[in-house]
Design an enzyme around this catalytic site. Structure first.
Site, PDB file in Angstrom:
ATOM      1  N   GLU A 220      11.093  13.992   4.687  1.00 22.78           N
ATOM      2  CA  GLU A 220      10.576  12.882   3.888  1.00 22.78           C
ATOM      3  C   GLU A 220       9.079  12.812   4.149  1.00 22.78           C
ATOM      4  OE1 GLU A 220      12.136  11.412   1.649  1.00 22.78           O
ATOM      5  OE2 GLU A 220      14.148  12.118   2.118  1.00 22.78           O
ATOM      6  N   CYS A 255       4.316   5.669   2.269  1.00 23.93           N
ATOM      7  CA  CYS A 255       4.386   6.977   1.622  1.00 23.93           C
ATOM      8  C   CYS A 255       4.536   6.880   0.116  1.00 23.93           C
ATOM      9  CB  CYS A 255       5.539   7.790   2.218  1.00 23.93           C
ATOM     10  SG  CYS A 255       7.141   6.963   2.112  1.00 23.93           S
TER      11      CYS A 255
END
Length: 488
Positions: A220, A255
């Site tokens: 991720e 993110c």
């Protein structure tokens, strides 16, 4: 403190830890529904009983506002755990699938089984949610887990190490604190799955280490998440959603936080004015002292952002904000217009409160500009134009897309969350977390009946005709071969 850290690192034996955990996994106790459910219930209890301590740790690590801590981390983690508890029996149930005529009579199913021993390396920006959420999926799938929280969020890391063993089976779920030496030692071991959340540089290191043992990984990562703003929008609503998505997400340290905006030259002034109004309304005239803005996580990241902002190529490009306070580790929400594409700020993920705006003549030019860059973790479009929306979905490749809002897709457990290309590989959330840590084992069941002599030697022309007809669906040829009649 440095000596103590070195001493603990020397005493830490990753190999012994992994061996003990593998032995516990092979005992079979983690495979039962009862064990899995007990661990998930324990995590829910931990969240309920330790919410105040979790909030305090998040405040210590990143100055996260209490509301953001609850909404973005605590509530999402709790919901994830409750969903797993509710659906666990269904997720564990074998999936029946169709059989083929070539295996008749038979039945077939896909049985989910735990992979074994998994390593979760988490990030500092959402240090509670991004740490516990993958662990929930790994436990639900029946694995043993080693959790490595981020050392950049030391208070949350220490909290996990202190409280998690009191709520789960500590013989099968371990927390390992530390930094590079401990992480390196862990990566040298053989795992059955690794999930890493962080940046692409470290992601490559994790993947290289995993390759030595052919260990599958979920990475991720992040990337420069774009927003395309079409002039055909509800500007008041769009500007609020952009502002809260950028600065209401750890002050840009997320993110999936918007990294830059693309809009038309003619519309840019209106958009900038609307964003300024929202920023002032949300964070006041002096945002550096707003209690609703997280601080930059540490001195290193503050210096990194200062370097981006002070790039000489950005001279005269700041249209709002730019104020900073190194002692407070805060940078005000900052908007920049028409910056050069070769400026420092466009060479890496910003991960902070700086928001560049690029302009184009035609809004569809933005799709090409986005696709020239590495694929982002998320991409956003604001528009009322359904045809433009359809073109965006078809043209833009990203980990996930969201229309007319930002970041909210992360909270939908029915959508997989993950990247593509530079922004990562694999996904999790909800059932996808269970799947990420499971092996889908195919099983075919047959009885001792249904023998077909044509499958066995010696192979004759008639057996060849029979099997060819059977496997190609040639009904006429099948009948002819059964009776030994020639095809005329």
């Amino acid at each position: 403190m440095g000596e103590e850290r070195r001493r603990l690192a020397e005493e830490f034996s990753a190999g012994e830890l992994v061996s003990a955990l593998r032995e516990n996994f092979e005992s079979g106790k983690t495979k039962s529904y009862e064990w899995r459910a007990a661990q998930l219930k324990g995590i829910v209890k931990m969240i309920d009983e330790k919410e105040g301590e979790i909030v305090d740790a998040l405040d210590d690590d990143i100055g996260k506002p209490k509301l953001e801590s609850f909404v973005h981390e605590i509530a999402l983690a709790r919901s994830s755990c409750l969903l797993a508890l509710k659906e666990l029996k269904k997720w564990m149930k074998p999936e029946k699938v169709s059989s083929m005529i070539a295996t008749f009579p038979s039945s077939a199913e896909i049985v989910p089984e735990p992979l074994g021993i998994v390593l979760v390396i988490s990030a500092w920006n959402y240090p509670f949610l991004l740490t516990i959420d993958p662990v929930i999926g790994a436990i639900a799938a029946g694995n043993v887990v080693v959790l490595k929280p981020s050392e950049i969020a030391p208070s949350t890391s220490a909290l996990f190490a202190r409280i998690l063993p009191n709520y789960v089976d500590s013989s099968c779920i371990k927390v390992v604190e530390g930094s590079i030496p401990e992480t390196t030692a862990l990566l040298e071991q053989k795992w059955d799955k690794i999930l890493y959340t962080g940046n692409a540089k470290v992601g490559r290191i994790v993947m290289m280490a995993a390759a030595k043992h052919l260990t599958p990984v979920v990475l991720e990562l992040g990337g420069k998440c774009p927003i395309v703003v079409d002039p055909n929008v509800d500007l008041k609503v769009a500007s609020k959603r952009i502002v809260v998505g950028k600065w209401g997400s750890n002050n840009g340290q997320a993110c999936i936080a918007p990294d830059y905006i693309i809009t038309t030259k003619s519309f840019a002034p209106k958009l900038i004015d609307a964003l300024k109004v929202c920023v002032e309304k949300f964070y006041g005239e002096n945002p550096l002292h707003s209690a609703d803005l997280s601080r930059v996580v540490n001195d290193n990241h503050f210096e990194r952002l200062r370097r981006l902002l002070d790039d000489e190529k950005l001279s005269g490009k700041i249209v709002h904000g730019g104020e900073r306070d190194a002692k407070l580790l805060k940078i005000a929400p900052t908007i920049l217009l028409d910056i050069p594409d070769d400026s420092l700020i466009m060479q890496e993920e910003i991960f902070g409160p700086l928001l560049p705006i690029f302009t184009v003549d035609d809004i569809e030019e933005s799709f090409h500009l986005i696709n020239l860059k590495p694929k982002p973790l998320a991409a956003y479009l604001f528009t009322r134009d359904k045809k433009l929306e359809e073109k965006f979905v078809k043209a833009v490749s990203a980990g996930g897309l969201l229309i007319n809002d930002t970041i909210l897709h992360f909270g939908n457990p029915n959508l997989p969350f993950g990247g593509v290309g530079e922004s990562g590989m694999g996904s999790y959330h909800g059932k996808f977390s269970f799947d990420a840590f499971s092996h889908k084992k195919p099983v075919l069941h047959r009885s001792f009946g249904g023998e077909v002599s044509a499958r066995y030697p010696p192979y004759t022309p008639n057996k060849h005709r029979f099997l060819r007809a059977l496997l190609t669906g040639d009904v006429v040829g099948l009948i002819l071969s059964i009776f030994g009649w020639p095809r005329t």
